[in-house]
Scaffold this motif. Sequence first.
Motif, PDB file in Angstrom:
ATOM      1  N   GLY A 171       0.776  -1.238   0.000  1.00 32.17           N
ATOM      2  CA  GLY A 171       0.000   0.000   0.000  1.00 32.17           C
ATOM      3  C   GLY A 171       0.799   1.275   0.000  1.00 32.17           C
ATOM      4  O   GLY A 171       0.652   2.107  -0.887  1.00 32.17           O
ATOM      5  N   SER A 172       1.667   1.468   0.997  1.00 29.42           N
ATOM      6  CA  SER A 172       2.365   2.753   1.109  1.00 29.42           C
ATOM      7  C   SER A 172       3.519   2.839   0.125  1.00 29.42           C
ATOM      8  O   SER A 172       4.190   1.853  -0.175  1.00 29.42           O
ATOM      9  CB  SER A 172       2.876   2.970   2.533  1.00 29.42           C
ATOM     10  OG  SER A 172       3.867   2.022   2.864  1.00 29.42           O
ATOM     11  N   THR A 215      -3.182   2.083  -5.084  1.00 27.97           N
ATOM     12  CA  THR A 215      -3.443   2.768  -3.827  1.00 27.97           C
ATOM     13  C   THR A 215      -3.045   4.233  -3.983  1.00 27.97           C
ATOM     14  O   THR A 215      -2.435   4.615  -4.989  1.00 27.97           O
ATOM     15  CB  THR A 215      -2.626   2.161  -2.661  1.00 27.97           C
ATOM     16  OG1 THR A 215      -1.253   2.541  -2.793  1.00 27.97           O
ATOM     17  CG2 THR A 215      -2.734   0.639  -2.652  1.00 27.97           C
ATOM     18  N   ASP A 216      -3.363   5.021  -2.975  1.00 25.90           N
ATOM     19  CA  ASP A 216      -2.918   6.422  -2.999  1.00 25.90           C
ATOM     20  C   ASP A 216      -1.559   6.577  -2.341  1.00 25.90           C
ATOM     21  O   ASP A 216      -1.107   7.699  -2.094  1.00 25.90           O
ATOM     22  CB  ASP A 216      -3.955   7.339  -2.355  1.00 25.90           C
ATOM     23  CG  ASP A 216      -4.136   7.106  -0.854  1.00 25.90           C
ATOM     24  OD1 ASP A 216      -3.447   6.229  -0.283  1.00 25.90           O
ATOM     25  OD2 ASP A 216      -4.968   7.798  -0.239  1.00 25.90           O
ATOM     26  N   GLU A 273      -0.772   6.154   0.541  1.00 24.07           N
ATOM     27  CA  GLU A 273      -0.927   6.727   1.884  1.00 24.07           C
ATOM     28  C   GLU A 273      -0.290   8.114   1.960  1.00 24.07           C
ATOM     29  O   GLU A 273       0.205   8.551   3.002  1.00 24.07           O
ATOM     30  CB  GLU A 273      -0.371   5.774   2.960  1.00 24.07           C
ATOM     31  CG  GLU A 273      -1.069   4.416   2.926  1.00 24.07           C
ATOM     32  CD  GLU A 273      -0.558   3.415   3.949  1.00 24.07           C
ATOM     33  OE1 GLU A 273       0.298   3.784   4.777  1.00 24.07           O
ATOM     34  OE2 GLU A 273      -1.010   2.257   3.910  1.00 24.07           O
ATOM     35  N   PHE A 306     -10.391   7.715  -0.073  1.00 27.96           N
ATOM     36  CA  PHE A 306     -10.721   6.611  -0.970  1.00 27.96           C
ATOM     37  C   PHE A 306     -11.494   7.086  -2.187  1.00 27.96           C
ATOM     38  O   PHE A 306     -11.240   6.640  -3.313  1.00 27.96           O
ATOM     39  CB  PHE A 306     -11.520   5.523  -0.247  1.00 27.96           C
ATOM     40  CG  PHE A 306     -12.031   4.486  -1.201  1.00 27.96           C
ATOM     41  CD1 PHE A 306     -11.177   3.505  -1.694  1.00 27.96           C
ATOM     42  CD2 PHE A 306     -13.336   4.535  -1.690  1.00 27.96           C
ATOM     43  CE1 PHE A 306     -11.620   2.586  -2.636  1.00 27.96           C
ATOM     44  CE2 PHE A 306     -13.777   3.619  -2.622  1.00 27.96           C
ATOM     45  CZ  PHE A 306     -12.915   2.641  -3.095  1.00 27.96           C
ATOM     46  N   LEU A 319      -9.221   8.423  -4.784  1.00 27.56           N
ATOM     47  CA  LEU A 319      -8.510   7.324  -5.443  1.00 27.56           C
ATOM     48  C   LEU A 319      -9.414   6.642  -6.464  1.00 27.56           C
ATOM     49  O   LEU A 319      -9.022   6.425  -7.620  1.00 27.56           O
ATOM     50  CB  LEU A 319      -8.043   6.318  -4.390  1.00 27.56           C
ATOM     51  CG  LEU A 319      -7.488   4.987  -4.901  1.00 27.56           C
ATOM     52  CD1 LEU A 319      -6.208   5.184  -5.692  1.00 27.56           C
ATOM     53  CD2 LEU A 319      -7.251   4.028  -3.717  1.00 27.56           C
ATOM     54  N   PRO A 348      -9.341   0.164  -7.072  1.00 24.12           N
ATOM     55  CA  PRO A 348      -8.801   1.008  -6.001  1.00 24.12           C
ATOM     56  C   PRO A 348      -8.727   0.219  -4.699  1.00 24.12           C
ATOM     57  O   PRO A 348      -9.713  -0.375  -4.255  1.00 24.12           O
ATOM     58  CB  PRO A 348      -9.821   2.151  -5.904  1.00 24.12           C
ATOM     59  CG  PRO A 348     -11.105   1.555  -6.394  1.00 24.12           C
ATOM     60  CD  PRO A 348     -10.737   0.513  -7.410  1.00 24.12           C
ATOM     61  N   LYS A 349      -7.551   0.197  -4.107  1.00 25.43           N
ATOM     62  CA  LYS A 349      -7.338  -0.542  -2.863  1.00 25.43           C
ATOM     63  C   LYS A 349      -7.154   0.426  -1.710  1.00 25.43           C
ATOM     64  O   LYS A 349      -6.317   1.325  -1.773  1.00 25.43           O
ATOM     65  CB  LYS A 349      -6.098  -1.442  -2.989  1.00 25.43           C
ATOM     66  CG  LYS A 349      -5.715  -2.177  -1.713  1.00 25.43           C
ATOM     67  CD  LYS A 349      -4.468  -3.024  -1.928  1.00 25.43           C
ATOM     68  CE  LYS A 349      -4.070  -3.782  -0.677  1.00 25.43           C
ATOM     69  NZ  LYS A 349      -2.892  -4.653  -0.905  1.00 25.43           N
ATOM     70  N   MET A 350      -7.927   0.218  -0.647  1.00 23.54           N
ATOM     71  CA  MET A 350      -7.830   1.066   0.536  1.00 23.54           C
ATOM     72  C   MET A 350      -7.161   0.305   1.660  1.00 23.54           C
ATOM     73  O   MET A 350      -7.450  -0.880   1.872  1.00 23.54           O
ATOM     74  CB  MET A 350      -9.217   1.528   0.989  1.00 23.54           C
ATOM     75  CG  MET A 350      -9.193   2.545   2.109  1.00 23.54           C
ATOM     76  SD  MET A 350      -8.406   4.086   1.564  1.00 23.54           S
ATOM     77  CE  MET A 350      -8.277   4.971   3.113  1.00 23.54           C
ATOM     78  N   THR A 351      -6.256   0.952   2.381  1.00 21.99           N
ATOM     79  CA  THR A 351      -5.592   0.341   3.518  1.00 21.99           C
ATOM     80  C   THR A 351      -5.927   1.115   4.781  1.00 21.99           C
ATOM     81  O   THR A 351      -5.865   2.346   4.804  1.00 21.99           O
ATOM     82  CB  THR A 351      -4.060   0.330   3.327  1.00 21.99           C
ATOM     83  OG1 THR A 351      -3.588   1.671   3.195  1.00 21.99           O
ATOM     84  CG2 THR A 351      -3.672  -0.452   2.078  1.00 21.99           C
ATOM     85  N   CYS A 371     -15.819   1.014  -2.117  1.00 20.38           N
ATOM     86  CA  CYS A 371     -14.630   0.183  -1.898  1.00 20.38           C
ATOM     87  C   CYS A 371     -14.987  -1.292  -1.961  1.00 20.38           C
ATOM     88  O   CYS A 371     -15.890  -1.751  -1.245  1.00 20.38           O
ATOM     89  CB  CYS A 371     -13.999   0.506  -0.548  1.00 20.38           C
ATOM     90  SG  CYS A 371     -12.509  -0.432  -0.188  1.00 20.38           S
TER      91      CYS A 371
END
Length: 368
Positions: A14-15, A63-64, A66, A121, A124, A132-135, A182
């Motif tokens: 993610g990050s 992902t964004d 983070e 989110f 994104l 789109p993946k959210m963490t 999501c």
Amino acid sequence: MQRTKPPFRADHVGSLLRTAPLKEARAKHAKREIDDAALKAVEDREIEKIIRKQEEIGFKLATDGEFRRSWWHFDFYKGLDGVEMFDTGKGIVFAGVETKAEAIRIVGKLGLPGHAHLEHFKFLRAHTKVTPKMTIPAPSTMHFRQGRQNISKQAYPDMDVFFDDLAKTYQQAIRAFYDAGCRYLQLDDTAWSMMCDPKESEHSRERGDNPDELPAKYAAMTNKALEAKPADMTITTHSCRGNFRSTFIASGAYDFVAEQLLGNVNIDGYFLEYATDRSGGFEPLRYVPKGNKMVVLGLVTSKSGTLESKDAIKRRIDEATEYVALDQLCLSPQCGFASTEEGNILAEDEQWAKLRMIVELADEVWGR
């Protein structure tokens, strides 16, 4: 075969390393030289760039990075009802490197009043052509590092009530992210792996908890939270031993928690660190049920820029298939590249080279 739903054969935690324009803007914002709107404009622009980069490399998710966060976990936790940040006077020590002296404590009843991460989110989702993946941090981590000592006894004289409220709060979060569109949510966790390290278990006792009881408690709490998961939503978890400036906290194989984590938690997939011998062998994977549960092997380190040998990674994947079928495996970095805004000690080009190699390896191992 490749997968059309997450987790994907080539995935990532993610990050991502914060870019130079973002670092500059955050520094100016901290000095009050630019306002919130100016910072957001830079964040938006830099996030759009890394979304395009992920798509160009060939990932089926984005992902964004983070990019709007300082910490991988505290930025989410402090947005919940009943939680406050405070100055600890001393940071967490990662193999000799100390973090900022910040932490959270629970001062009232937990709840989700709405959350800034939902808007993160939505941005994104609006700017990517892939999934789109959210963490967000896992509920177990919210308890483990704080422990009984940082949970108000006035708000929660009974810890069973605390765990129940924490699960219900995550039910609210899962529903809120689902309603925002999501379909791929990841719960980032350090608790499960930390419990595998005897010294971290001892720290848990010092905080007023019994680590021998925690795997079963965490499994039950997580499963209660997952009761809110709709059928068309994928929820995974990432198990981490600490990631700050390319250092770590814990070492130890997954044996102590494997039966509960892999066998009894109703999660869709596990991102497991296996980049070094600090994680032990693949034997605990025998607890993964045959079927639809996925294991994402973190065989590529995010802690250095040295590019791994493709042949060596393939041999490790082969070793893992002694315990879990190849069709239930995927590949990713061992952790994120920047669990905090400081980031790990490698260059952005090295980061992207590692991610590109993961996509190439997934094509070679599972086919295009």
